[in-house]
Each structure stands twice: as structure tokens, then as C-alpha cells.
Design an enzyme around this catalytic site. Structure first.
Site, PDB file in Angstrom:
ATOM      1  N   GLY A  78      -0.818   5.888   2.751  1.00 40.02           N
ATOM      2  CA  GLY A  78      -1.819   6.940   2.938  1.00 40.02           C
ATOM      3  C   GLY A  78      -2.828   6.602   4.016  1.00 40.02           C
ATOM      4  N   PHE A  79      -3.291   5.354   3.997  1.00 41.48           N
ATOM      5  CA  PHE A  79      -4.322   4.974   4.956  1.00 41.48           C
ATOM      6  C   PHE A  79      -3.849   5.168   6.395  1.00 41.48           C
ATOM      7  CE2 PHE A  79      -6.536   1.871   7.639  1.00 41.48           C
ATOM      8  CZ  PHE A  79      -7.847   2.247   7.407  1.00 41.48           C
ATOM      9  N   CYS A 132      -7.169 -28.298  11.785  1.00 39.74           N
ATOM     10  CA  CYS A 132      -8.289 -29.242  11.685  1.00 39.74           C
ATOM     11  C   CYS A 132      -7.806 -30.683  11.558  1.00 39.74           C
ATOM     12  CB  CYS A 132      -9.180 -28.878  10.504  1.00 39.74           C
ATOM     13  SG  CYS A 132     -10.025 -27.298  10.738  1.00 39.74           S
ATOM     14  N   ASP A 139       0.863  -1.187   0.000  1.00 40.36           N
ATOM     15  CA  ASP A 139       0.000   0.000   0.000  1.00 40.36           C
ATOM     16  C   ASP A 139       0.900   1.237   0.000  1.00 40.36           C
ATOM     17  OD1 ASP A 139       0.935   0.245   2.536  1.00 40.36           O
ATOM     18  OD2 ASP A 139      -0.983  -0.026   3.532  1.00 40.36           O
ATOM     19  N   CYS A 159      -6.874 -27.995   6.931  1.00 42.36           N
ATOM     20  CA  CYS A 159      -5.719 -27.232   7.410  1.00 42.36           C
ATOM     21  C   CYS A 159      -5.062 -27.982   8.568  1.00 42.36           C
ATOM     22  CB  CYS A 159      -6.123 -25.826   7.835  1.00 42.36           C
ATOM     23  SG  CYS A 159      -6.800 -25.722   9.501  1.00 42.36           S
ATOM     24  N   GLY A 182     -11.346   3.975   0.320  1.00 46.41           N
ATOM     25  CA  GLY A 182     -12.314   4.742   1.110  1.00 46.41           C
ATOM     26  C   GLY A 182     -13.589   3.998   1.432  1.00 46.41           C
ATOM     27  N   ASP A 200      -7.797  -7.657   0.560  1.00 45.65           N
ATOM     28  CA  ASP A 200      -6.867  -7.861   1.672  1.00 45.65           C
ATOM     29  C   ASP A 200      -7.610  -7.506   2.941  1.00 45.65           C
ATOM     30  OD1 ASP A 200      -5.633  -5.209   3.193  1.00 45.65           O
ATOM     31  OD2 ASP A 200      -6.564  -4.756   1.284  1.00 45.65           O
ATOM     32  N   HIS A 252      -6.153 -21.745  10.282  1.00 51.75           N
ATOM     33  CA  HIS A 252      -7.471 -22.205   9.848  1.00 51.75           C
ATOM     34  C   HIS A 252      -8.235 -21.098   9.113  1.00 51.75           C
ATOM     35  CE1 HIS A 252     -11.387 -23.987   9.647  1.00 51.75           C
ATOM     36  NE2 HIS A 252     -11.844 -22.829  10.097  1.00 51.75           N
ATOM     37  N   GLN A 293     -11.571   7.293  -5.420  1.00 45.06           N
ATOM     38  CA  GLN A 293     -12.120   7.852  -4.182  1.00 45.06           C
ATOM     39  C   GLN A 293     -13.496   8.444  -4.472  1.00 45.06           C
ATOM     40  OE1 GLN A 293     -11.289   7.625  -1.146  1.00 45.06           O
ATOM     41  NE2 GLN A 293      -9.158   6.906  -1.125  1.00 45.06           N
ATOM     42  N   CYS A 302     -12.530 -28.955   6.526  1.00 44.89           N
ATOM     43  CA  CYS A 302     -11.270 -28.234   6.315  1.00 44.89           C
ATOM     44  C   CYS A 302     -10.097 -29.186   6.487  1.00 44.89           C
ATOM     45  CB  CYS A 302     -11.163 -27.084   7.319  1.00 44.89           C
ATOM     46  SG  CYS A 302      -9.661 -26.115   7.148  1.00 44.89           S
TER      47      CYS A 302
HETATM   48 ZN   LIG Z   1      -9.066 -25.715   9.361  1.00 45.64          ZN
END
Ligand SMILES: [Zn+2]
Length: 695
Positions: free
Chosen positions: A97-98, A310, A94, A307, A217, A267, A336, A190, A305
Site C-alpha cells: 500500500g505504501f 570497527c 508489507d 562490528c 501513516g 523498520d 556498522h 490510521q 563497537c
Molecule cells: Zn562498528
């Protein structure tokens, strides 16, 4: 010419959703895509390996934070963020600015840029379109963002228009600053929540040579409906041949809605931020792992899941990690949540490529807003339960008998669970120890009577001693009594604090003494004959310093809750502290394990009176003479108990090693108490009836 070689693969029927792919300096990415946020060149708590395992292909890094630390020189020397953090996939930065516009107090802004003071070293920095691009070049990201002026999405028209115009001027300067760098650069639309400004901004930026366009924004104050509406407004005016990025968004449902409206890239810190709080997204709704419904659950977090969290752990374990604030809990739940996000992106992409996004969207938009329906947090209507007062780990408990006592929440153990505390205190400790007759002075000067009150709790036993003393004083006068010293041992004063503050539940505490004990640690009766002292701390560490007792009222938590206070080693130390003066120990336990521990410590052990459902309790004497002189002496454990002990499963304490077992058993068999049991059974009751007549 776009630096990303963007290819639009598929547009959906009945939806703006689209699937695309584009080339970065570090490989191809496929959309829709989600970028985990690596603010400080790290996605919190994750390694590059765990990130890749969750499905992450492109990361976001924050120019503002990396500018201040480690600073551009580090990136220039080491050769960019990829080498610095050993990440070989693409990175988007980025503009900073934010962050600058989130800190209005510490910055000054003009056409040039924003001046602000570093939170790291206090230096003043200028963040301008040129310095922001300069830093992003040093970082070496694949995609850079222009500096824009961020304002709340709810800003009024004039303010939103001015910020948009400035952002457009800065967009041109950013393109100039990028020059012929191979890094891609995105413009930012914007215009807050004003339709014509959003349109104007999109139409202006699409004419400039950007490699992608972002919607800025949003997710800064508007409602979810407004966010969806203005996302749709902007994408309508964006070119089809560039990637579209909705900055800082969002929850899974936000992302689904935005993909439906034609956005490609996202994001957000939510996956890791919610993980830190113990919240996860699953195929069966959102779970709050802090809830105790998961305490015993051996299920995986999400059966759909694959992952690491899990695959390898149960909800019960993850619940425990979250409750204990363990880092591993945050780490695993982040894995997860990130895996959940990346899977959602892949599923959306697959449904778009099959041109089945619309039914997918309809199904998911109800699924993604569910809470854990298997374990609803709002139970079917139920009468409101009155909660008894609590303090720390303790809560007032009212048994079926209607009397109050104190319950330890963590162990569930209730102090004096079966009969009123003061009744048990009198029967087990005060009456059985013949306290009233002991208090009477027989010699001049009289010996001080010392009582150890082990486990003050809510002061039931101590107050029973105090009442007995006050009655004896009224009957005999201060000249007729032995001085009395009551020493209470307690590690945790919360039970007494709780009970003393709620004397309505505990009539035995309506007295000045308990509050004095809490305030000063000691209390002396106005007669000067009785002194009550508190030893605050661990009994095992502190009893050596106390005056040796004649009586011990042994009332700690049970073996289950506080096992060390019931070991042979502990009783041996108590035995040694009493010797050579004769002493008697009274306790509520009748357990074989407790009795055998007392015997092995050298005590002579007998049966005490029963109380409540207990047929017997236990009395232990340091000398044979002491036991013989006591009414309970006639009930010292004898051959019958010994025979039962030989068959018992708790014959030898678990603390005794395998090699020590035989010796331990022999020690019990040869205890003088059993050698004498046959003789004592025939002995006259003289000494005992003498004592009884004094009660
Ligand atoms: Zn998971």
C-alpha cells in the site's frame, strides 16, 4: 487465538517501554526489535552472513517490488522467500500500500483496490486486500500486513476519516483472505494527526483477530514532536497482549522515543541509506565520513563497537572509500549502522528487563542527537578566509612575495612558487637560452626556430617567449628574424583557463594569444613570423609527432608529482627525437636524479643559472659541440659533481634493476663529458664570448 504466542516479559516503571518475545514460523524474536529493510529480497549490499553478524533476526521485504519482480510464480515454484534468499529467520512483508500511494499519478483507486502500471513491464496490476494477501502468501512471510490506504499525516479530517474507514473495510477483507494460513497478520491503525480518529481506529482493529497491530501513516510529513505524540496516543488504545509495530521509523532517537511510548517493532532504510552517503551513528555522535578531519585518523569508527568495520579498519581507510565512492565503503558503513541499531535495541531491552529503562532513556536521548564532538564541524569563531578562485584541481595561489601563481590542489604543488612566474620564465628559459640572439636571421633562407614548451601550465614560459619575440620584431623588423614556432605541450588546460579568466592576477596573460590558444589550439602573430601551437594531451604520447626542437623548455610538475617525466627512459626518447639536429634542454630542476637520468640518456649536462632559493638549475645538450658553444658549456658538470654523485643516495634511479646498477654506474663514469672535463677547463673562451657579445 494469536498465531505468535506473544509473551509480555516486563513493563517499565515511569515509561510505557516493554520487553516481550513471540514465536514466528521461523523462530522466536525478542522485542524491542529492529528489522532491516530488504526491499528486493536483499538488504542492500549485505549477505545473510553479514546481516546475522550485525545482530539482525528478522527482515522486512516489500510486497509491491517482489510482486512486479520476480513475481509470485517464482516464489511459488521455489517455495517462498526463505528458500529463495537462503534466510532462515523470520520475514515480515508489507502490503504494498505504501508504495502504491506514493505513486499517485500512475494508479486508479476505488473500493476494490488500486490499479497501477508496472514499472518493470508496463502491465496493469490490481492491488486489493485479496491480491496483496495472495502475494504475501506466495512469498511465505512469517508476518503479513493488511493493505491500507496511506495518506499524508498532515491530511485534513474528512480525508483522513475516509481513508481510515476504507482501511477498516480492507482489514476485514484481508483477514478473510488470510483464512486458515499459519502466517500471522497485522492490522494497521490510521487516522493521520487526528486524536479521535486514531483512537477510533485502534479500538476498531483491536476487536478483530489480528496477531499484532501497526501504526501507519507516520513518518510521512509530520514533525518529530507530532510523531512522538501520536505514537503515544495510539499505544494508549492498543491491547497489551499483541506486538506493536511503528512502520517506517526511524532514526535512533525516533526509535528510542517510540519504545518509551510502548512500541515493540521498527523498520527503516536509514542505516543503509545514510551509510551510502558516508554517515554513521556512533557512541560518540554522528560522523560524516566525507569530512577530511578523518583523512589521517587511525582510530576505529567507534571504539565502543565490535562490528567488522570497527574491528578491521581505520577511519582514514573508511574516509578514503567513501571519498572514492567505493562499494566497500557503503558495505562496511551499512554493517556498522545496522550493528549500531541492533545494539541499541538490545541495550533498551536489557534496561527494560532490569526495569532501568527510564534512566537509560534520559541518558540516551542526549547521546543519540550528538554530532561528532571530538571533531566539531563548526569551529570556534574564526575570521572568514578569502578563497582564491579555483577551477578543477587548480587554485590561484598568492605567495608571500605578493605575486600570483597556480597551485595544484591534489598535489599541493605550486607552479613557480618562489618568484614571479614571468621573472623565472625570463631568467631560466628566455635569457639563458639566448633566445633574442637566436631569433636574429643570419642566413637566407633562415631555418625555423622550433621551441618545445613542455608543461604549458598558466603559459608563463610561452608568454615570455612571445614577449621576447615581439621585442625582437620591434628591434629588427620581420625581415630580420627567423621564423619562430612555439609548440606547447599540455595535458590539462584548467590552469591556463583559470589564469586567463582572472587576468587581474596574471598581468602576463593580458594578450590575445592565450585566449586564442584555448579556443583554437593555435595562434599566429599578425606578422606571420611567429606561430604558437598547442599539443593537448600526454607529452610522452604526442611529442614524436612534433617538429624536432632546437630548444626545449622543460617545465612539468616535479618528480614527486609526475615522476615519469624525469626518468632516464623519457629523456632517452626525447634525445632520440631531437637527433641529429643539436638541441638544448632547459629545466628548473637541479636534482642529482634528474641530472643522472639526462646523462644516461646521452645528454651533456651542465649547471644553469640559479633562481629564487635554487643555487643552480640544469641545462642539457644533445652534442658536445652544442655545449661548448654555450656560455653554460664552461659549467658542464665535472669531476667535482662526479665525486658528489658517487657518494649520493640517488646515485642510480630506482627504475634501474639490481643487475643493471653496475652497468648504469659505468655508463655515467664513462660519459664523454667527464673524459673531456679536464681539457675543457683549459680551453679559451672564444666561442662563448662571441655569443655573449650578441646579447
Ligand atoms: Zn562498528
Amino acid at each position: 487465538m494469536s498465531r505468535l504466542n506473544f509473551t509480555l516479559e516486563q513493563e517499565s516503571t515511569g515509561s510505557q517501554a516493554r520487553a516481550a518475545r513471540f514465536q514466528t514460523l521461523h523462530g522466536e524474536v525478542q522485542t524491542p526489535l529492529f528489522m532491516p529493510v530488504g526491499t528486493q529480497a536483499t538488504v542492500k549490499g549485505q549477505t545473510i552472513h553479514t546481516l546475522k553478524a550485525t545482530g539482525a533476526r528478522i527482515l522486512l521485504a516489500n510486497t509491491y517490488h517482489l510482486l512486479l519482480r520476480p513475481g509470485p510464480e517464482v516464489f511459488k515454484k521455489i517455495g517462498g522467500i526463505h528458500r529463495f534468499m537462503n534466510w532462515d529467520g523470520p520475514v515480515l512483508t508489507d502490503s504494498g500500500g505504501f508504495q502504491i500511494f506514493s505513486l499517485p499519478a500512475s494508479r486508479r483507486m476505488n473500493e476494490d483496490g488500486a490499479r497501477f502500471q508496472s514499472y518493470v513491464d508496463g502491465d496493469v496490476y490490481l492491488l486489493s486486500p485479496e491480491t496483496s494477501i495472495g502475494m504475501q502468501k506466495a512469498i511465505g512471510s512469517d508476518i503479513m500486513m493488511v493493505l491500507d490506504q496511506c495518506i499524508p499525516s498532515t491530511a485534513p479530517y474528512a480525508q483522513a476519516e475516509a481513508a481510515m474507514e476504507l482501511t477498516h473495510r480492507w482489514a476485514r477483507r484481508s483477514l478473510d483472505a488470510r483464512g486458515d494460513s499459519p502466517q500471522a497478520l497485522f492490522g494497521i491503525v490510521q487516522g493521520a494527526c487526528h486524536r479521535d480518529l486514531r483512537k477510533k481506529s485502534a479500538e476498531f482493529l483491536r476487536e478483530l483477530p489480528f496477531d499484532g497491530l501497526a501504526i501507519g501513516g507516520l513518518a510521512v510529513g509530520e514533525t518529530q514532536a507530532e510523531r512522538s505524540e501520536f505514537t503515544g496516543v495510539v499505544t494508549e488504545y492498543l491491547p497489551k497482549n499483541l506486538p506493536r509495530y511503528l512502520m517506517g521509523v526511524g532514526t535512533p532517537i525516533d526509535i528510542l522515543e517510540a519504545v518509551h511510548r510502548g512500541v515493540d517493532m521498527f523498520d527503516c532504510i536509514i542505516p543503509s541509506q545514510l551509510a551510502q552517503r558516508g554517515t554513521v551513528f556512533t557512541s560518540r555522535g554522528k560522523l560524516h565520513l566525507r569530512r577530511s578531519v578523518y583523512k589521517f585518523s587511525e582510530e576505529p569508527l567507534d571504539p565502543a563497537c565490535d562490528c567488522q568495520a570497527c574491528r578491521e579498519h581505520s577511519r582514514a581507510y573508511l574516509h578514503h572509500l567513501v571519498k572514492a565512492d567505493e562499494l566497500l565503503g557503503w558495505h562496511l558503513l551499512s554493517i556498522h549502522n545496522l550493528a549500531f541499531y541492533h545494539r541499541l535495541m538490545r541495550e533498551m531491552r536489557a534496561s527494560i528487563l532490569r526495569d532501568e529503562f527510564l534512566p537509560f532513556y534520559e541518558q540516551k536521548r542526549t547521546e543519540l542527537v550528538r554530532s561528532d564532538e571530538g571533531n566539531p564541524s563548526v569551529l570556534p569563531k574564526k575570521a572568514k578566509v578569502f578563497q582564491f578562485p579555483r577551477l578543477g584541481d587548480y587554485q590561484i595561489h598568492q605567495g608571500p612575495g605578493g605575486f600570483s601563481s597556480i597551485r595544484q590542489i591534489s598535489s599541493g604543488e605550486v607552479m613557480h612558487s618562489v618568484n614571479p612566474p614571468e621573472e623565472e620564465a625570463n631568467k631560466l628559459y628566455v635569457d639563458q637560452s639566448l633566445l633574442a640572439s637566436r631569433l636574429k636571421k643570419t642566413d637566407t633562407p633562415a631555418d625555423e626556430l622550433v621551441i618545445w614548451d613542455v608543461g604549458l601550465g598558466a603559459a608563463s614560459n610561452a608568454m615570455a617567449v612571445l614577449r621576447c619575440f615581439e621585442q625582437s620584431l620591434a628591434a629588427n623588423g620581420s625581415d630580420g628574424l627567423r621564423p619562430l614556432r612555439l609548440i606547447s605541450f599540455e595535458r590539462d588546460l584548467d590552469p591556463l583557463r583559470l589564469a586567463a579568466g582572472k587576468a587581474a592576477y596574471f598581468p602576463h596573460l593580458r594578450h590575445a594569444a592565450p585566449n586564442e590558444i584555448l579556443a583554437n589550439g593555435h595562434w599566429t602573430h599578425p606578422s606571420g613570423v611567429m606561430r604558437w601551437e598547442l599539443v593537448h594531451g600526454d607529452f610522452l604520447e604526442l611529442f614524436r609527432g612534433a617538429k624536432p626542437p632546437e630548444l626545449i623548455f622543460y617545465d612539468p610538475f616535479s618528480f614527486k608529482t609526475d615522476s615519469i617525466l624525469w626518468t632516464a627512459e623519457t629523456f632517452a626518447r626525447i634525445f632520440a627525437a631531437c637527433a641529429p639536429q643539436p638541441a638544448e634542454l632547459y629545466t628548473y630542476s637541479a636534482a642529482t636524479a634528474a641530472r643522472v637520468a639526462l646523462l644516461s640518456a646521452g645528454f651533456f649536462v651542465g649547471e644553469g643559472v640559479g633562481t629564487g632559493p635554487k643555487a643552480t638549475t640544469t641545462i642539457a645538450f644533445t652534442t658536445a659541440a652544442g655545449s661548448a658553444a654555450h656560455p653554460a658549456g664552461a659549467r658542464l658538470l665535472g669531476d667535482e659533481w662526479l665525486a658528489r654523485w658517487r657518494r649520493s643516495s640517488s646515485k642510480v634511479p630506482t627504475s634501474v634493476s639490481a643487475e643493471g646498477r653496475a652497468e648504469f654506474e659505468q655508463q655515467i663514469e664513462q660519459h664523454p663529458q667527464f673524459a673531456a672535463s679536464a681539457r675543457r677547463a683549459l680551453a679559451p673562451w672564444g666561442a662563448i664570448s662571441d655569443l655573449r657579445s650578441q646579447i
